[in-house]
Design a protein around this motif. Sequence first.
Motif, PDB file in Angstrom:
ATOM      1  N   ALA A 289      78.407  40.967  30.283  1.00  0.00           N
ATOM      2  CA  ALA A 289      77.329  39.992  30.372  1.00  0.00           C
ATOM      3  C   ALA A 289      75.997  40.689  30.150  1.00  0.00           C
ATOM      4  N   PRO A 290      75.034  40.012  29.540  1.00  0.00           N
ATOM      5  CA  PRO A 290      73.705  40.639  29.373  1.00  0.00           C
ATOM      6  C   PRO A 290      73.123  41.031  30.725  1.00  0.00           C
ATOM      7  N   LEU A 291      72.514  42.182  30.772  1.00  0.00           N
ATOM      8  CA  LEU A 291      71.901  42.661  32.006  1.00  0.00           C
ATOM      9  C   LEU A 291      70.461  42.180  32.094  1.00  0.00           C
ATOM     10  N   SER A 292      70.024  41.902  33.281  1.00  0.00           N
ATOM     11  CA  SER A 292      68.631  41.541  33.509  1.00  0.00           C
ATOM     12  C   SER A 292      67.765  42.786  33.405  1.00  0.00           C
ATOM     13  N   PRO A 293      66.449  42.624  33.211  1.00  0.00           N
ATOM     14  CA  PRO A 293      65.561  43.802  33.214  1.00  0.00           C
ATOM     15  C   PRO A 293      65.682  44.599  34.508  1.00  0.00           C
ATOM     16  N   GLN A 294      65.834  43.899  35.646  1.00  0.00           N
ATOM     17  CA  GLN A 294      65.977  44.606  36.915  1.00  0.00           C
ATOM     18  C   GLN A 294      67.244  45.448  36.919  1.00  0.00           C
ATOM     19  N   ALA A 295      68.371  44.876  36.414  1.00  0.00           N
ATOM     20  CA  ALA A 295      69.634  45.620  36.391  1.00  0.00           C
ATOM     21  C   ALA A 295      69.562  46.806  35.440  1.00  0.00           C
ATOM     22  N   LEU A 296      68.892  46.645  34.300  1.00  0.00           N
ATOM     23  CA  LEU A 296      68.740  47.761  33.370  1.00  0.00           C
ATOM     24  C   LEU A 296      67.947  48.896  34.005  1.00  0.00           C
ATOM     25  N   ALA A 297      66.847  48.544  34.690  1.00  0.00           N
ATOM     26  CA  ALA A 297      66.036  49.569  35.341  1.00  0.00           C
ATOM     27  C   ALA A 297      66.821  50.262  36.450  1.00  0.00           C
ATOM     28  N   VAL A 298      67.576  49.477  37.222  1.00  0.00           N
ATOM     29  CA  VAL A 298      68.392  50.070  38.281  1.00  0.00           C
ATOM     30  C   VAL A 298      69.404  51.039  37.691  1.00  0.00           C
ATOM     31  N   ARG A 299      70.034  50.654  36.580  1.00  0.00           N
ATOM     32  CA  ARG A 299      71.036  51.524  35.961  1.00  0.00           C
ATOM     33  C   ARG A 299      70.412  52.831  35.483  1.00  0.00           C
ATOM     34  N   LEU A 300      69.221  52.749  34.908  1.00  0.00           N
ATOM     35  CA  LEU A 300      68.560  53.973  34.449  1.00  0.00           C
ATOM     36  C   LEU A 300      68.212  54.882  35.617  1.00  0.00           C
ATOM     37  N   TYR A 301      67.700  54.305  36.684  1.00  0.00           N
ATOM     38  CA  TYR A 301      67.277  55.119  37.823  1.00  0.00           C
ATOM     39  C   TYR A 301      68.441  55.543  38.705  1.00  0.00           C
ATOM     40  N   ALA A 302      69.595  54.855  38.586  1.00  0.00           N
ATOM     41  CA  ALA A 302      70.777  55.273  39.339  1.00  0.00           C
ATOM     42  C   ALA A 302      71.545  56.376  38.628  1.00  0.00           C
ATOM     43  N   ALA A 303      71.242  56.599  37.346  1.00  0.00           N
ATOM     44  CA  ALA A 303      71.951  57.631  36.588  1.00  0.00           C
ATOM     45  C   ALA A 303      71.693  59.003  37.204  1.00  0.00           C
TER      46      ALA A 303
ATOM     47  N   ASN B 107      72.027  63.386  32.537  1.00  0.00           N
ATOM     48  CA  ASN B 107      71.492  62.952  31.244  1.00  0.00           C
ATOM     49  C   ASN B 107      72.503  62.152  30.438  1.00  0.00           C
ATOM     50  N   GLU B 108      73.784  62.442  30.596  1.00  0.00           N
ATOM     51  CA  GLU B 108      74.784  61.669  29.862  1.00  0.00           C
ATOM     52  C   GLU B 108      74.790  60.220  30.335  1.00  0.00           C
ATOM     53  N   ALA B 109      74.697  60.021  31.646  1.00  0.00           N
ATOM     54  CA  ALA B 109      74.650  58.656  32.167  1.00  0.00           C
ATOM     55  C   ALA B 109      73.369  57.953  31.728  1.00  0.00           C
ATOM     56  N   ARG B 110      72.246  58.694  31.683  1.00  0.00           N
ATOM     57  CA  ARG B 110      70.993  58.096  31.204  1.00  0.00           C
ATOM     58  C   ARG B 110      71.120  57.723  29.725  1.00  0.00           C
ATOM     59  N   TYR B 111      71.777  58.588  28.958  1.00  0.00           N
ATOM     60  CA  TYR B 111      71.977  58.299  27.533  1.00  0.00           C
ATOM     61  C   TYR B 111      72.784  57.018  27.368  1.00  0.00           C
ATOM     62  N   GLN B 112      73.849  56.869  28.146  1.00  0.00           N
ATOM     63  CA  GLN B 112      74.659  55.663  28.046  1.00  0.00           C
ATOM     64  C   GLN B 112      73.841  54.431  28.426  1.00  0.00           C
ATOM     65  N   ALA B 113      72.998  54.553  29.451  1.00  0.00           N
ATOM     66  CA  ALA B 113      72.150  53.431  29.836  1.00  0.00           C
ATOM     67  C   ALA B 113      71.146  53.092  28.742  1.00  0.00           C
ATOM     68  N   LEU B 114      70.589  54.127  28.087  1.00  0.00           N
ATOM     69  CA  LEU B 114      69.647  53.887  26.991  1.00  0.00           C
ATOM     70  C   LEU B 114      70.339  53.206  25.815  1.00  0.00           C
ATOM     71  N   LEU B 115      71.594  53.582  25.553  1.00  0.00           N
ATOM     72  CA  LEU B 115      72.341  52.892  24.498  1.00  0.00           C
ATOM     73  C   LEU B 115      72.438  51.402  24.805  1.00  0.00           C
ATOM     74  N   ARG B 116      72.660  51.098  26.071  1.00  0.00           N
ATOM     75  CA  ARG B 116      72.767  49.686  26.446  1.00  0.00           C
ATOM     76  C   ARG B 116      71.432  48.977  26.232  1.00  0.00           C
ATOM     77  N   VAL B 117      70.339  49.630  26.588  1.00  0.00           N
ATOM     78  CA  VAL B 117      69.012  49.032  26.373  1.00  0.00           C
ATOM     79  C   VAL B 117      68.798  48.754  24.894  1.00  0.00           C
ATOM     80  N   MET B 118      69.098  49.745  24.056  1.00  0.00           N
ATOM     81  CA  MET B 118      68.875  49.570  22.614  1.00  0.00           C
ATOM     82  C   MET B 118      69.784  48.484  22.051  1.00  0.00           C
ATOM     83  N   GLY B 119      71.014  48.386  22.588  1.00  0.00           N
ATOM     84  CA  GLY B 119      71.905  47.333  22.130  1.00  0.00           C
ATOM     85  C   GLY B 119      71.363  45.951  22.435  1.00  0.00           C
ATOM     86  N   MET B 120      70.794  45.773  23.616  1.00  0.00           N
ATOM     87  CA  MET B 120      70.239  44.474  23.980  1.00  0.00           C
ATOM     88  C   MET B 120      69.006  44.140  23.153  1.00  0.00           C
ATOM     89  N   LEU B 121      68.285  45.178  22.671  1.00  0.00           N
ATOM     90  CA  LEU B 121      67.094  44.961  21.847  1.00  0.00           C
ATOM     91  C   LEU B 121      67.415  44.959  20.352  1.00  0.00           C
TER      92      LEU B 121
END
Length: 759
Positions: free
Chosen positions: A145-159, A162-176
Amino acid sequence: MRATSLRLVVQEAMMRPMSLGLVVLVALLLGAAQGPLYAGSSAATPAAPLVFGDLDCGGSLGIGDAQKLARSLIGLAVTQGEGCPVIGEPVSIGGVERLWGDVDCGGSLGIGDAQKLARSLIGLQVTQGAGCPAIGAPVEVGPPAPLSPQALAVRLYAATDNEARYQALLRVMGMLRIGVYTAEGGEVQQGAERGPGDFYLYDFELRMMAASLGRGDNSWGVQQIADTLDQVGFREDGQPFTGDDLNRILHDATNDSLATPEEASSLLPLLVRELGLRHEPPYDLADDLEVNEAKFDGLQMTLILVGLTLPVIADEGPLDTPASRLVANSNGILTAQPVRLAATCSDFKGEGQELWPATKFFLTAVSVVSAIGKGVTGFIDIGHGSVLAFSVQVKAIEDDSEGSTHYDHGPEDPGRLLRFRIEVRMLDDLGETLVDCGWLATADFPPQGPISGVRVQFNPFASGLEGHGTLDCAGLLCSRMTDLNGIATLTFDPKSETAPYGQGIEAESTGSLEAIAWYQSRFRNLFGTLAQFVTPKADVFAWAVRHHGCAFDLGLPPGAASDLAAAAPTASLAAGATTNLQLPCAYEGTVSGTHVQRYVGGNVTHTITASDLRFELRQPVFEAGPIYDLVRGNLTVQASGTVGDCTISGGSSIPEPIFDGVHYFGGNIFVDAQTSQYRATGGMFDRERHEVSCGVNTRSYDAWWLHTTNGVSSDRPFMGGALEGSFDWSMGDPWYQRGHYQWSLHPAECQPSPAPVCQ
């Protein structure tokens, strides 16, 4: 290089006492290097539900699933059933978003997942995260399901890495809908790009961004981003695009997005806001922030840039081929390199997705600037050109003594040289550094470590340092190149005092020296000198130069010198036949006053108290005499009064002289030795809320706190002793502002010989 790395992994495993699990791991790794042990059926259609751990969707678990996970981790191709999720792709499993292949639900993929999958096949126990499906259990798999901006930010800060941050950034770019590719042109994930002359990012750019986020680098401001957009012609009407323009856009777009969060155009502004709320210190772009009060991380900066430019790229692009103009715009710093797409490069073409939607940032910008430029090339350039700043560090290197020296006291006692050293370093290891395909083809990135050959431009002429000696550079561009250790050095040699040396009161001149590294001019590329306007890499040195002297002819009549010395115990006659006076090294004391503002319906009075003041003698900056600068003190302002039905109250305090853009508290004493007069001035402003009027906080207050004359001329008698007096003024007839100041400042004591130094 990949095979070598794999052999090292295998050798490391074989040197340990081998459990059965490690035997299986080595076997599947050797299989990954030499060929598939079990390929599965490429024609299979995934069942519904699928089996947790059946990574190729072949219908059952096998050692081939573990092997394919190992292969994917080192970049080798794998076969999967039709419609099977890509290994590492976010999917919904039982209604929870997870990465396909993350069999222990740890949040990222690793060789441990392959090992646990292999262990489960031979009946060994494995550990998994809470709520993780058992390996081999049937699961419902679907798109996340599409993530909310709050969920995306939480995922980035919960990483946690760097690999987990990279995966979270991929998700951000995919949604954009921003595609991501490798340096060789391989597809990581497709977006709305329509070819190599369109906008997308490289996977190493996301990894640089991930590392920067991990370091907590929040160093970019509104003004810097506005300057870069202005450089590439963001406004089409010829007017400058200012920091105030961008600040208004960010504020209005954020509030509009908060009012309509369900709209797709609100996603990007709300994500930028959510990231800011998690910074230290936090801030809210929905508030009325001053320009540069908000500091952005690398992701926020990239999102702001693409949010303001992608709609133009969508309308005007794509270009037939990559056509970066960074070389043409670099003022000769960069040289052209041939751009040729290799035959192995992919098409850099998305799957017909809808083009990037207009964000609230862009829609608000249209209303603010009226006409946005169509410079597709420049807009794509800055999207890429800012990324290298995430990984390059520019730092001043200095020890406790390097920033301070004294004038020469003759050949036997020369002043110590000052050496200002700047280090330029690549913080991250990007692996392969040469881009083969796409917009950045021929971009050559530095390896991790010091970067040599970078031009560092020092700016001593703005600091006042050149007035105290000589620098080993010439011309306005005072620059040096970094050596093999990534260090550029500027040397300063202080001037000589006039004999007899060491006589008189010792004064100290201080300042700061800025150095800017043109770090992107070092590389053989079409990359990003323009981006240095948005991501400048600079550092600042503090310097101090001490010197003796400061005797001025006060123009006193014959015989007055002895009376003056008696009146000023810390003053003494200078050597020689003339009636000169050595000025005190400092004045200390207090100032108080009031400032009254008259309004229709009442008055507001500001009561001002300045205490523990110290004005130190710096240097003769004009022929008539010296200037004393405020170096210590406390300032308090208390407001009171009524205007109509409103009661005004409150106050503020500034604990020391400062000028940080939010507060200012400073002052000077000017001595005119030719006319035996002085004048003193002091001002303050405070842009923090400190007064309350009808329940509303007042944003700022500006005022004099010391004023001794109506004009610029000095009209207070100066005899070298205490400075005491009062001054009243008013403005308007009838008055609408008036003030009263009284001061008491006394000469400061100095240490005795052999080397008088101000305390």
